[in-house]
Design a protein around this motif. Sequence first.
Motif, short mmCIF file in Angstrom:
data_model
loop_
_atom_site.label_atom_id
_atom_site.label_comp_id
_atom_site.label_asym_id
_atom_site.label_seq_id
_atom_site.Cartn_x
_atom_site.Cartn_y
_atom_site.Cartn_z
N UNK A 71 0.83 -1.20 0.00
CA UNK A 71 0.00 0.00 0.00
C UNK A 71 0.87 1.25 0.00
N UNK A 72 1.93 1.23 0.80
CA UNK A 72 2.81 2.40 0.87
C UNK A 72 3.52 2.62 -0.47
N UNK A 73 3.92 1.54 -1.10
CA UNK A 73 4.59 1.65 -2.41
C UNK A 73 3.65 2.29 -3.43
N UNK A 74 2.39 1.86 -3.44
CA UNK A 74 1.44 2.40 -4.42
C UNK A 74 1.16 3.88 -4.16
N UNK A 75 0.98 4.22 -2.89
CA UNK A 75 0.73 5.64 -2.57
C UNK A 75 1.95 6.48 -2.94
N UNK A 76 3.14 5.98 -2.63
CA UNK A 76 4.36 6.73 -2.97
C UNK A 76 4.45 6.93 -4.48
N UNK A 77 4.08 5.93 -5.23
CA UNK A 77 4.14 6.06 -6.69
C UNK A 77 3.17 7.15 -7.17
N UNK A 78 1.97 7.17 -6.58
CA UNK A 78 0.98 8.19 -6.97
C UNK A 78 1.50 9.58 -6.63
N UNK A 79 2.06 9.72 -5.43
CA UNK A 79 2.53 11.05 -4.99
C UNK A 79 3.75 11.48 -5.80
N UNK A 80 4.71 10.57 -5.98
CA UNK A 80 5.95 10.93 -6.68
C UNK A 80 5.68 11.27 -8.14
N UNK A 81 4.85 10.47 -8.79
CA UNK A 81 4.66 10.67 -10.24
C UNK A 81 3.61 11.74 -10.54
N UNK A 82 2.51 11.77 -9.73
CA UNK A 82 1.39 12.63 -10.09
C UNK A 82 1.11 13.73 -9.06
N UNK A 83 1.84 13.74 -7.95
CA UNK A 83 1.77 14.87 -7.03
C UNK A 83 0.77 14.74 -5.88
N UNK A 121 -7.77 -2.80 4.63
CA UNK A 121 -7.33 -2.11 5.86
C UNK A 121 -5.95 -1.46 5.66
N UNK A 122 -4.99 -2.25 5.18
CA UNK A 122 -3.64 -1.69 5.01
C UNK A 122 -3.65 -0.63 3.90
N UNK A 123 -4.48 -0.87 2.88
CA UNK A 123 -4.58 0.11 1.80
C UNK A 123 -5.04 1.45 2.33
N UNK A 124 -6.14 1.45 3.07
CA UNK A 124 -6.68 2.73 3.56
C UNK A 124 -5.73 3.38 4.56
N UNK A 125 -5.00 2.56 5.34
CA UNK A 125 -4.04 3.15 6.28
C UNK A 125 -2.99 3.98 5.56
N UNK A 126 -2.62 3.56 4.36
CA UNK A 126 -1.64 4.33 3.59
C UNK A 126 -2.31 5.44 2.78
N UNK A 127 -3.52 5.18 2.31
CA UNK A 127 -4.19 6.14 1.40
C UNK A 127 -4.69 7.39 2.14
N UNK A 128 -5.27 7.18 3.34
CA UNK A 128 -5.89 8.31 4.05
C UNK A 128 -4.89 9.43 4.35
N UNK A 129 -3.70 9.14 4.92
CA UNK A 129 -2.77 10.25 5.20
C UNK A 129 -2.38 11.02 3.93
N UNK A 130 -2.23 10.31 2.82
CA UNK A 130 -1.87 11.01 1.57
C UNK A 130 -3.02 11.90 1.11
N UNK A 131 -4.25 11.44 1.29
CA UNK A 131 -5.40 12.28 0.92
C UNK A 131 -5.51 13.49 1.84
N UNK A 132 -5.29 13.29 3.14
CA UNK A 132 -5.35 14.41 4.08
C UNK A 132 -4.26 15.43 3.77
N UNK A 133 -3.12 14.95 3.30
CA UNK A 133 -2.01 15.86 3.00
C UNK A 133 -2.37 16.78 1.84
N UNK A 134 -3.32 16.34 0.99
CA UNK A 134 -3.78 17.20 -0.11
C UNK A 134 -4.50 18.43 0.42
#
Length: 256
Positions: A71-83, A121-134
């Motif tokens: 989950x963290x790898x996928x979120x990092x990829x979204x943030x690094x590549x698409x912001x 569960x693990x997916x949302x644990x990584x996804x929510x902080x990235x969404x809040x950071x937006x």
Amino acid sequence: MAGTGALAGRTAIVTGGASGIGLATVRRLHDLGASVVVADLDEARCRAAIEGLDADRVEAVAADVTAPDAAAVLVARAVDRFGGLDIAVNNAGTPGTYAALPDQTLADWQATLAVNLTSVFTGMQAQVPAMLAGGGVPGGAIVNVASDAGLMGFARLPAYVASKHGVIGLTKAVALEYARKGIRVNAVCPGSVRTPMLAGFTGGDEAALEAMGAGTPIGRLASPDEIAAAIVWLCTDDAVFVTGTAMPVDGGVMAT
Ligand SMILES: NC(=O)c1ccc[n+]([C@@H]2O[C@H](COP(=O)([O-])OP(=O)(O)OC[C@H]3O[C@@H](n4cnc5c(N)ncnc54)[C@H](O)[C@@H]3O)[C@@H](O)[C@H]2O)c1
């Protein structure tokens, strides 16, 4: 090229995006202008999934959602590549073992829950902080793909049914936690959909698939795109007041 539709400028992750409902969801999100990280088990199938799409707005990532760091790898990829990250569709799933209760092994049970429930569960644990950071409008939208099997029982599929009931409970809990923080969390509950997973149940027997469709109130199976339409609607601002729901998209099955 920048997207121009209702989801232009937004970034999505779709797990299980190389096939069936996930693939149809990737295509709809892309066509509405989103940038999409497509995750599935196999790299070649991920790459095939993004063929023909705007290469500037898609990223294929081979990932097993049961891996602790996936989950963290996928979120990092979204943030690094698409912001950033605005949308997550936690769709990867497995039917588990079709067998009577005494013939189900603990290993099968654990493997099914790992893919269908723990990964959400693990997916949302990584996804929510990235969404809040937006930080703000439009906020985040998470759609977890459950099933009618999350709303009713099916004999000989205990792990699948338990995992999908779990996805709906988890969706409601996280929706309540983030309702005032700009993140909507919903579940979609497909009925019988013409995908490789469903074909696996019938061993590819077309007559059995047709009979399955004929047994639904609407009289046929769903196409993957008909489920993707509901998933993607929940990701748009048209669904801005919808959170914590478990929406059947099942041709009327839950009305029976
Ligand atoms: N097809 C139906 O009738 C139906 C009905 C209700 C719910 N669903 C749900 O819809 C979702 C999608 O199913 P589908 O019918 O499109 O099936 P599908 O088999 O076409 O696609 C599922 C995808 O998930 C991927 N996947 C499986 N395990 C994974 C893992 N550990 N990590 C990453 N990817 C993984 C597979 O490789 C596959 O590409 C599932 O959650 C399923 O339970 C399907």
